[in-house]
Design an enzyme around this catalytic site. Sequence first.
Site, PDB file in Angstrom:
ATOM      1  N   LEU A  15       0.820  -1.219   0.000  1.00 42.47           N
ATOM      2  CA  LEU A  15       0.000   0.000   0.000  1.00 42.47           C
ATOM      3  C   LEU A  15       0.850   1.263   0.000  1.00 42.47           C
ATOM      4  O   LEU A  15       0.424   2.306  -0.511  1.00 42.47           O
ATOM      5  CB  LEU A  15      -0.914   0.011   1.235  1.00 42.47           C
ATOM      6  CG  LEU A  15      -1.937  -1.124   1.343  1.00 42.47           C
ATOM      7  CD1 LEU A  15      -2.697  -1.030   2.661  1.00 42.47           C
ATOM      8  CD2 LEU A  15      -2.904  -1.086   0.172  1.00 42.47           C
ATOM      9  N   GLY A  16       2.043   1.182   0.580  1.00 43.69           N
ATOM     10  CA  GLY A  16       2.915   2.351   0.639  1.00 43.69           C
ATOM     11  C   GLY A  16       4.265   1.964   1.205  1.00 43.69           C
ATOM     12  O   GLY A  16       4.417   0.924   1.853  1.00 43.69           O
ATOM     13  N   GLY A  18       8.097   3.708   2.868  1.00 42.42           N
ATOM     14  CA  GLY A  18       8.892   4.839   3.326  1.00 42.42           C
ATOM     15  C   GLY A  18      10.301   4.412   3.638  1.00 42.42           C
ATOM     16  O   GLY A  18      10.712   3.283   3.343  1.00 42.42           O
ATOM     17  N   ALA A  19      11.057   5.310   4.271  1.00 46.00           N
ATOM     18  CA  ALA A  19      12.469   5.033   4.545  1.00 46.00           C
ATOM     19  C   ALA A  19      12.642   3.956   5.608  1.00 46.00           C
ATOM     20  O   ALA A  19      13.621   3.199   5.586  1.00 46.00           O
ATOM     21  CB  ALA A  19      13.168   6.314   4.987  1.00 46.00           C
ATOM     22  N   THR A  20      11.699   3.875   6.527  1.00 46.55           N
ATOM     23  CA  THR A  20      11.877   2.947   7.652  1.00 46.55           C
ATOM     24  C   THR A  20      10.844   1.826   7.701  1.00 46.55           C
ATOM     25  O   THR A  20      10.952   0.936   8.551  1.00 46.55           O
ATOM     26  CB  THR A  20      11.813   3.718   8.990  1.00 46.55           C
ATOM     27  OG1 THR A  20      10.547   4.373   9.079  1.00 46.55           O
ATOM     28  CG2 THR A  20      12.931   4.750   9.064  1.00 46.55           C
ATOM     29  N   ASP A 135       4.313  15.642   9.782  1.00 44.85           N
ATOM     30  CA  ASP A 135       4.381  15.163   8.393  1.00 44.85           C
ATOM     31  C   ASP A 135       2.982  15.160   7.764  1.00 44.85           C
ATOM     32  O   ASP A 135       2.571  14.192   7.124  1.00 44.85           O
ATOM     33  CB  ASP A 135       5.000  13.767   8.330  1.00 44.85           C
ATOM     34  CG  ASP A 135       5.454  13.395   6.907  1.00 44.85           C
ATOM     35  OD1 ASP A 135       5.539  14.321   6.056  1.00 44.85           O
ATOM     36  OD2 ASP A 135       5.709  12.202   6.652  1.00 44.85           O
TER      37      ASP A 135
END
Length: 687
Positions: A15-16, A18-20, A135
């Site tokens: 679904l998505g 990120g960096a972590t 964010d």
Amino acid sequence: MQSTANYLWHTDDLLGQGATASVYKARNKKSGELVAVKVFNTASYLRPREVQVREFEVLRKLNHQNIVKLFAVEETGTSRQKVLVMEYCSSGSLLSVLESPENAFGLPEDEFLVVLRCVVAGMNHLRENGIVHRDIKPGNIMRLMGEEGQSIYKLTDFGAARELDDDEKFISVYGTEEYLHPDMYERAVLRKPQQKAFGVTVDLWSIGVTLYHAATGSLPFVPFGGPRRNKEIMYRITTEKPAGAIAGTQRRENGPLEWSYTLPVTCQLSMGLQSQLVPILANILEAEQAKCWGFDQFFAETSDILQRVIVHVFSLPQAALHHVYIHAHNTVAIFLEAVYKQTKVTLQNQEYLFEGHLCALEPKLSAQHIAHTTASSPLTLFSMPTETPEGLAFRDPALDIPKFVPKVDLQADYNTAKGVLGAGYQALRLARALLAGQELMLRGLYWFVNMAGMPEIQELKGAAELRAKLRTLAEVLSRLSHNITERQLSLSSLSSELARDRDQVHEDRSIQQIQCCLDRMYLIYKQFRKSRMRPGLGYNEEQIHKLDKVNFSHLAKRLLQVFQEECVQKYQTSLVMHGNRMRVVHEARDHLRLVACSVAAYSTEAQGVQEGLSKILDWLSHQLLQDRTKAAQASAGPMASYSCPALKDLGLHMEELCEEMKLLAFDLQDNNRIIEGLSRAQSASDV
């Protein structure tokens, strides 16, 4: 497949990312319930321990319908990776909504208000719990559909969130650069050393950029080539922005910065909402934290918008639909003043129809007495036109259509097709709005001419009876009656013309033609979106791709041709005709008002005649009574047999005259009622 003790997911269901961490669609092993799982990667464990557990702690503290719910914290079976099990939002994010070609120029007003309500409610819950998100962006606002089909938006991704009171500061930097407060942007993106500390208002800047993006489909601050091409110019735009400006762009390389103080004309929000929203954006998109609003004022101003009701008003003089935002507890006088601000029609010149009936608005009453309106069933405002109606203000969609590059470039072709499709959807929206505007113009004027707009006609029909009974005023009233008949014939002809034009509007097929082009274009766009993920195309596929580009361009050209020739030109012609018709109606109405004034003047004379005749009638009745008394006395005396025959004839004649005067008095009383009705009609029209 990966799993925890209670949940299972496939890595293809991403679904998505990120960096972590990465987010997947997963299912409960027992119930099959869909959830979202956030799986942390190796890089996440390089962060300090307190940072690693911060997101868990923040989510456990929150419980609100506009915050994505945390169900559990588990671990994968083999690698022992931490997994957050959260509420699954099936309709993607606000970013995916804005990325859809049909929202290329921003959300419709109803949907924008839903976003505003949900974001404000979610942020209010964060502040009540002393949380700063750090964010906020469309990608971190998830969407799902409620049981009644309405959108519900929820804040998510609290990886950068932390507890922070209103008067506290922090120095660590998080966020997505296009939505970052300028001070954070300077340190995180430009890598410039500075010792600034940041407060909770950094979230307000991100909210401002997000709301602008939702309202317009674009970012507010855009250097030439895009926000990530020239970061120094991006920083300049955000920090040099004048007070009151809500957007800044650089249209050419090394060109000047241009500032905007209003939302673009392509925005779908009404001027009524824009007038409430723009001051909020101007005060939260403020680089100096000391000048930026605090959350208390932000919540107060946005709540003020969300608590208002919308009254839809179609102004016949302007041929424009207005959304008037007022509080239900306001008076009608405040509503009328708000209408004046948007239409410039003064209070004494505002007359309203609703669904074909006169709508008298008493200024002292509560606004709750105003009829419930919609965009298709608004209050119709009638007033004296000053010039050709302005109509709907819009930007020609052809100006926003990009061109395909000659060579086959799958990503570029996809982006171009998306841009063209966005302009096509904008053309469809405008075509519908123009057609609806024509319908409201014709319908409103038709109602005014035929039903409620001419109360003087109904009252003045009694003038013919007054003419027959008051012989001394016969000639004048005959002439007035003739004038009324002429005006009625003129208005009857106009009514037939309006009915004919309304039938033509209903038969218009331009919307269907534009929709057909869009449907065929969308199929090609979907193929381009699929092709851009491939490393390349074979010879035959490439030839088909080229042919699709040609067909796509032809369809776009056809769509714009229909929009210009069938929609815009007809609408502009209808605006001119509408202005002429408004003048005809006003001339007829002014003439009828003069006639009513004349009748009112003659009514005074008629009333004088009536009073004089009443006095004569009283005198004759008195005389007749006296004569009968004398005759009775004479009949008792010796001269009775010699009474004069002439006296008997006179008595009979006076009795006949008395009866005639009584009939005339009754007629005059009837006339007086008609005159009073005319006077009331005149007074009502003057008001």
